[in-house]
Structures are given as structure tokens and as C-alpha cells.
Design an enzyme around this catalytic site. Structure first.
Site, PDB file in Angstrom:
ATOM      1  CB  SER A 110      -0.848  -0.040   1.194  1.00  0.00           C
ATOM      2  OG  SER A 110      -1.450   1.167   1.643  1.00  0.00           O
ATOM      3  CE1 TYR A 122      -3.959  -2.653   5.672  1.00  0.00           C
ATOM      4  CE2 TYR A 122      -3.469  -0.357   5.191  1.00  0.00           C
ATOM      5  CZ  TYR A 122      -3.592  -1.626   5.005  1.00  0.00           C
ATOM      6  OH  TYR A 122      -3.692  -1.888   3.585  1.00  0.00           O
ATOM      7  CE  LYS A 160      -1.432  -4.510   3.471  1.00  0.00           C
ATOM      8  NZ  LYS A 160      -1.701  -5.929   2.689  1.00  0.00           N
TER       9      LYS A 160
HETATM   10  P1  NAD Z   1     -11.014  -6.918   1.233  1.00  0.00           P
HETATM   11  O1  NAD Z   1     -11.181  -7.028   2.871  1.00  0.00           O
HETATM   12  O2  NAD Z   1     -12.074  -6.879   0.335  1.00  0.00           O
HETATM   13  O3  NAD Z   1     -10.046  -8.416   0.819  1.00  0.00           O
HETATM   14  C1  NAD Z   1      -9.393  -8.882   1.649  1.00  0.00           C
HETATM   15  C2  NAD Z   1      -9.663 -10.669   1.748  1.00  0.00           C
HETATM   16  O4  NAD Z   1      -9.071 -11.506   2.483  1.00  0.00           O
HETATM   17  C3  NAD Z   1     -11.212 -10.623   2.269  1.00  0.00           C
HETATM   18  O5  NAD Z   1     -12.067 -11.388   1.380  1.00  0.00           O
HETATM   19  C4  NAD Z   1     -10.998 -11.364   3.700  1.00  0.00           C
HETATM   20  O6  NAD Z   1     -12.268 -12.049   3.812  1.00  0.00           O
HETATM   21  C5  NAD Z   1      -9.800 -12.214   3.165  1.00  0.00           C
HETATM   22  N1  NAD Z   1      -9.169 -12.527   4.499  1.00  0.00           N
HETATM   23  C6  NAD Z   1      -8.476 -11.726   5.461  1.00  0.00           C
HETATM   24  N2  NAD Z   1      -7.796 -12.441   6.176  1.00  0.00           N
HETATM   25  C7  NAD Z   1      -7.675 -13.798   5.967  1.00  0.00           C
HETATM   26  C8  NAD Z   1      -7.183 -15.060   6.195  1.00  0.00           C
HETATM   27  N3  NAD Z   1      -6.357 -15.027   7.374  1.00  0.00           N
HETATM   28  N4  NAD Z   1      -7.187 -16.095   5.480  1.00  0.00           N
HETATM   29  C9  NAD Z   1      -7.985 -16.107   4.381  1.00  0.00           C
HETATM   30  N5  NAD Z   1      -8.628 -14.887   3.890  1.00  0.00           N
HETATM   31  C10 NAD Z   1      -8.733 -13.924   4.760  1.00  0.00           C
HETATM   32  O7  NAD Z   1      -9.746  -5.822   1.064  1.00  0.00           O
HETATM   33  P2  NAD Z   1      -9.351  -5.194  -0.458  1.00  0.00           P
HETATM   34  O8  NAD Z   1      -9.803  -3.937  -0.381  1.00  0.00           O
HETATM   35  O9  NAD Z   1      -9.918  -6.193  -1.389  1.00  0.00           O
HETATM   36  O10 NAD Z   1      -7.713  -5.429  -0.059  1.00  0.00           O
HETATM   37  C11 NAD Z   1      -7.038  -6.487  -0.498  1.00  0.00           C
HETATM   38  C12 NAD Z   1      -5.561  -6.390  -0.108  1.00  0.00           C
HETATM   39  O11 NAD Z   1      -4.944  -4.974  -0.601  1.00  0.00           O
HETATM   40  C13 NAD Z   1      -5.526  -6.422   1.516  1.00  0.00           C
HETATM   41  O12 NAD Z   1      -4.126  -6.992   1.937  1.00  0.00           O
HETATM   42  C14 NAD Z   1      -5.216  -4.495   1.593  1.00  0.00           C
HETATM   43  O13 NAD Z   1      -4.684  -4.468   2.847  1.00  0.00           O
HETATM   44  C15 NAD Z   1      -4.647  -4.207   0.526  1.00  0.00           C
HETATM   45  N6  NAD Z   1      -5.052  -2.916   0.124  1.00  0.00           N
HETATM   46  C16 NAD Z   1      -6.044  -2.469  -0.091  1.00  0.00           C
HETATM   47  C17 NAD Z   1      -6.576  -1.008  -0.209  1.00  0.00           C
HETATM   48  C18 NAD Z   1      -7.543  -0.436  -0.451  1.00  0.00           C
HETATM   49  O14 NAD Z   1      -7.986   0.935  -0.196  1.00  0.00           O
HETATM   50  N7  NAD Z   1      -8.872  -1.219  -0.550  1.00  0.00           N
HETATM   51  C19 NAD Z   1      -5.173  -0.191  -0.298  1.00  0.00           C
HETATM   52  C20 NAD Z   1      -3.987  -0.698  -0.368  1.00  0.00           C
HETATM   53  C21 NAD Z   1      -3.689  -2.211  -0.021  1.00  0.00           C
END
Ligand code: NAD
Ligand code: UDP
Length: 345
Positions: free
Chosen positions: A123, A147, A151
Site C-alpha cells: 500500500s 496496519y 505492510k
Molecule cells: P478485502 O477485505 O475486500 O479483501 C481481503 C480478503 O481477505 C477478504 O475477502 C477477507 O475475507 C480475506 N481474508 C482476511 N484474512 C484472511 C485469512 N487469514 N485467511 C483467508 N482470507 C482472509 O480488502 P481489499 O480492499 O480487496 O484489499 C485487498 C488487499 O489489498 C489487502 O491486503 C489490503 O490491505 C490491500 N490494500 C487495500 C487497499 C484499499 O484501499 N482497498 C489499499 C492498499 C492495499
């Protein structure tokens, strides 16, 4: 086959579509802690292709070992994790356990299976409070909350892996793409999948769409006294389909003859900063809906502005975002208005 951890989530489900459409077989694992299985049903409906789904937690060592034994996995995209900044301050141990332990269990299972090609969801938060903009990948890194720290720690753990390969002269060596996302918004143009926060949203766009649909009375704009174009915060918003395509490019690169040497970070953004008021006005104008708002004090920990230098991803991954602000606001609204209650419809 590509293993997609957290496969039912917002960014992962869009990525599954692009992987399937590019001809990859997909194995998605998700514990459904922040997602619905329905997203993957819809992925299959959109693409007309099947994927394999395992409901499970990637911190489960036995499950991960068995998964790598059972399937021929060429590369992994690791999305699974918890992502709410505020929640991470209140529950740091849960965040370190879920985000860091899951990565340790995953990479140990990968190493045991000799599958060492990984794309990691990082991120822009790893840049902390930027001294200079636009952000290039080699700028100083820091964290301002658990958080972000999770990362940053994961990035550092992954950087140690090719060093160990060099010491032990192991082959194949680790090859890792750290994708640093800026601010993902939007949804698939079908309106069938999109962002569906289970609790109070964390990010601007779902607050806007939920206000527009009437689930919230008004949007709170966190401060109009920043040193920016109109005083509101500036971010680099990127359409989630462009972001998904960036993952396909990263996988292609990992699997190509030249590959990625060791661990390489890539900014995935558009390179353009948009203010909160600019986003709100674009949303209202394009979708012809009203979004009531009020200006409230700054949110603690927020930075004034953040946007990416995206030249490395363009040069090395042959990737660049093509979707415009109008596409972002149109597709966000299409998803929300077609699915007022998200996947619970
Ligand atoms: P999201 O919550 O929709 O997706 C994450 C998924 O991981 C969820 O479906 C959740 O059920 C699953 N999960 C969590 N812990 C788990 C585990 N221990 N075992 C199996 N499944 C598990 O979030 P997103 O927005 O799609 O983000 C995806 C990734 O991108 C994350 O790592 C997040 O930190 C990163 N990210 C997101 C953003 C944003 O703004 N959305 C920005 C930068 C980075
Ligand atoms: N923001 C806002 N009201 C909200 C949510 C966010 O004014 O309800 C602002 C926030 O201050 C920031 C921008 O919108 O300037 C993007 O915030 P978000 O939480 O989506 O992303 P991040 O700050 O993590 O980059």
C-alpha cells in the site's frame, strides 16, 4: 494455476476476472471474514469460466501445505489481510497476527513446494507522511499505524528471502512483486461486483455512494484547510479494474523468462492527485445525484496529499492505468445503485 489469497475480496475478485479472461486457472482461498462467496459466483457469471474456491484461513499450516500438494501452483497473489486503519489501532495484535502470520505460513508453504513467485498487496501507506511528491518507489518508508506497520514489516520479511537464496545458493530463487496500491475505487462495469464493506466503510468512495443511496445522511469531509488546490485532501484514485490488470501484468512478468529479480516494488496509481471536493463534484455531475456534505475537522493521522510516480510500473510491467475519473465515479455508482445492500440483495 494462480493461487489468489483473500480471493473473494474487493480487489481480488476483480483480479480473478482479469486472470480468468487472460486464460489463467484460478484457485481462490478466503476465510470470508470480510467478503461474501457471492462475489466469486458473480466472477464466474461475468467470465463464463469456473474457478476453484477453498473456504479457509491461510494461517492454517496444514491447509496451506495440502493446497500446494494438491494443486500445481505457478504463482501466488497474496491479498488476504485486514485493512482498516482505525481498527488496527484498537486491535494491533489481531492485525499483526492476521497480516504477518498469514504471510509467514503462506511463504513457508510456498518454499516447501518450491513455488517462489509472489505478488504481494502492499500500500502507499508504507510511504508514511511524504516529504516530496510524486512518490517514487525508492523514497523513505515509515508507518503511522499498526496496519501500515504490518505492510512495512511484510515487505521487509519478503526482502530477506532472496538474500537467503543467495547465501544458500538455492534454485529457483524467490521472485516477488510488491504492489503498492494508491486509492482503489470503482467497480466492474457489469455492476455485478464491487466494494461491499461489511461495517462502517473506511474509505471515501463507499461513504459517497452510501450517502448518495440514502444509507447515510451526509458525507463528512475531513478538513478544508490543507495546503491543496481547494483545501481538501488529495489522493491518487485508481479504478479497481486497472489495478486488477496491474496484477495480471505482474504475474506475466514473474512467469516470463526474464522474471523479476529478487524483490521489486511497484506503485500502482494514475499519477494524478484528486481532491475530496473534486471527487465529490465529479460523482454528482456524472451520475446526476446529490451528495449532501459538511466540512468537519481533519481526521487524525491524515496527510494533505499523496500521489504516485508510476513510471517504473509502466517501464517494467508494461502497465498503465487508462480509466478516467468519470469511469471511477460512474462504475462506483452503477455497482451501488444496482446493489443497494451490496451482496446481501
Ligand atoms: P478485502 O477485505 O475486500 O479483501 C481481503 C480478503 O481477505 C477478504 O475477502 C477477507 O475475507 C480475506 N481474508 C482476511 N484474512 C484472511 C485469512 N487469514 N485467511 C483467508 N482470507 C482472509 O480488502 P481489499 O480492499 O480487496 O484489499 C485487498 C488487499 O489489498 C489487502 O491486503 C489490503 O490491505 C490491500 N490494500 C487495500 C487497499 C484499499 O484501499 N482497498 C489499499 C492498499 C492495499
Ligand atoms: N475522506 C473524507 N471523508 C470520509 C472519508 C475520507 O473527507 O468520510 C477524505 C480523507 O480525509 C482523505 C481522502 O478522503 O483526504 C481519502 O481518504 P481514504 O480514507 O479513502 O484514503 P486514505 O486517507 O487512506 O488515503
Amino acid at each position: 494455476m494462480i493461487l489468489v489469497t483473500g480471493g473473494a475480496g474487493y480487489i481480488a475478485s476483480h483480479t480473478c476476472i482479469e486472470l480468468l479472461q487472460a486464460g489463467y486457472e484460478v484457485l481462490a482461498i478466503d476465510n470470508l471474514s470480510n467478503a461474501s462467496k457471492e462475489s466469486l459466483q458473480r466472477v464466474q457469471k461475468i467470465t463464463g469460466k469456473k474457478l476453484t474456491f477453498i473456504k479457509g484461513d491461510i494461517r492454517n499450516e496444514q491447509l496451506m501445505a495440502e493446497t500446494f500438494q494438491q494443486y500445481n501452483i505457478a504463482a501466488v497473489i497474496h491479498f488476504a489481510g485486514l485493512k482498516a486503519v482505525g481498527e488496527s489501532c484498537a486491535m494491533p495484535l489481531e492485525y499483526y497476527d492476521n497480516n504477518i502470520n498469514s504471510t509467514l505460513v503462506l511463504t513457508q508453504a510456498m518454499q516447501a513446494a518450491n513455488c517462489k513467485k509472489l505478488v504481494f498487496s502492499s500500500s502507499a501507506t508504507v510511504y508514511g507522511n511524504p516529504e516530496k511528491l510524486p512518490l517514487t518507489e525508492d523514497m523513505p518508508l515509515s508507518a503511522t499505524n499498526p496496519y501500515g506497520r504490518s505492510k512495512l514489516i511484510i515487505e521487509e520479511i519478503l526482502r530477506d528471502l532472496p538474500i537467503a537464496d543467495a547465501i544458500k545458493q538455492t534454485n529457483p530463487p524467490w521472485s516477488v512483486a510488491l504492489l503498492r496500491y494508491f486509492n482503489p475505487v470503482g467497480a466492474h462495469q457489469s455492476g455485478l461486483i464491487g466494494e461491499d464493506p461489511s461495517d462502517t466503510p473506511n474509505n471515501l468512495m463507499p461513504f459517497i455512494t452510501q450517502t448518495a443511496i440514502g444509507r447515510r445522511e451526509k458525507l463528512a469531509i475531513f478538513g478544508d484547510d490543507y495546503d491543496t488546490v481547494d483545501g481538501t485532501g488529495v489522493r491518487d484514485y485508481i479504478h479497481v479494474v486497472d489495478l486488477a490488470l496491474g496484477h495480471v501484468k505482474a504475474v506475466e512478468k514473474l512467469l516470463s523468462a526474464g522474471g523479476i529479480e529478487g524483490v521489486q516494488a511497484y506503485n500502482l496509481g494514475t499519477g494524478t492527485g484528486i481532491s475530496v471536493l473534486e471527487m465529490l463534484n465529479a460523482f454528482a455531475k456524472t451520475n446526476k445525484v446529490k451528495v449532501p456534505y459538511e466540512i468537519v475537522p481533519r481526521r487524525a493521522g491524515d496527510i494533505a496529499a499523496c500521489y504516485a510516480d508510476v513510471s517504473r510500473a509502466k517501464k517494467e510491467l508494461n502497465w498503465q492505468a487508462t480509466r478516467q475519473l468519470e469511469d471511477m465515479v460512474k462504475d462506483s455508482w452503477h455497482w451501488q445503485s444496482k446493489n443497494p445492500k451490496g451482496y446481501k440483495n
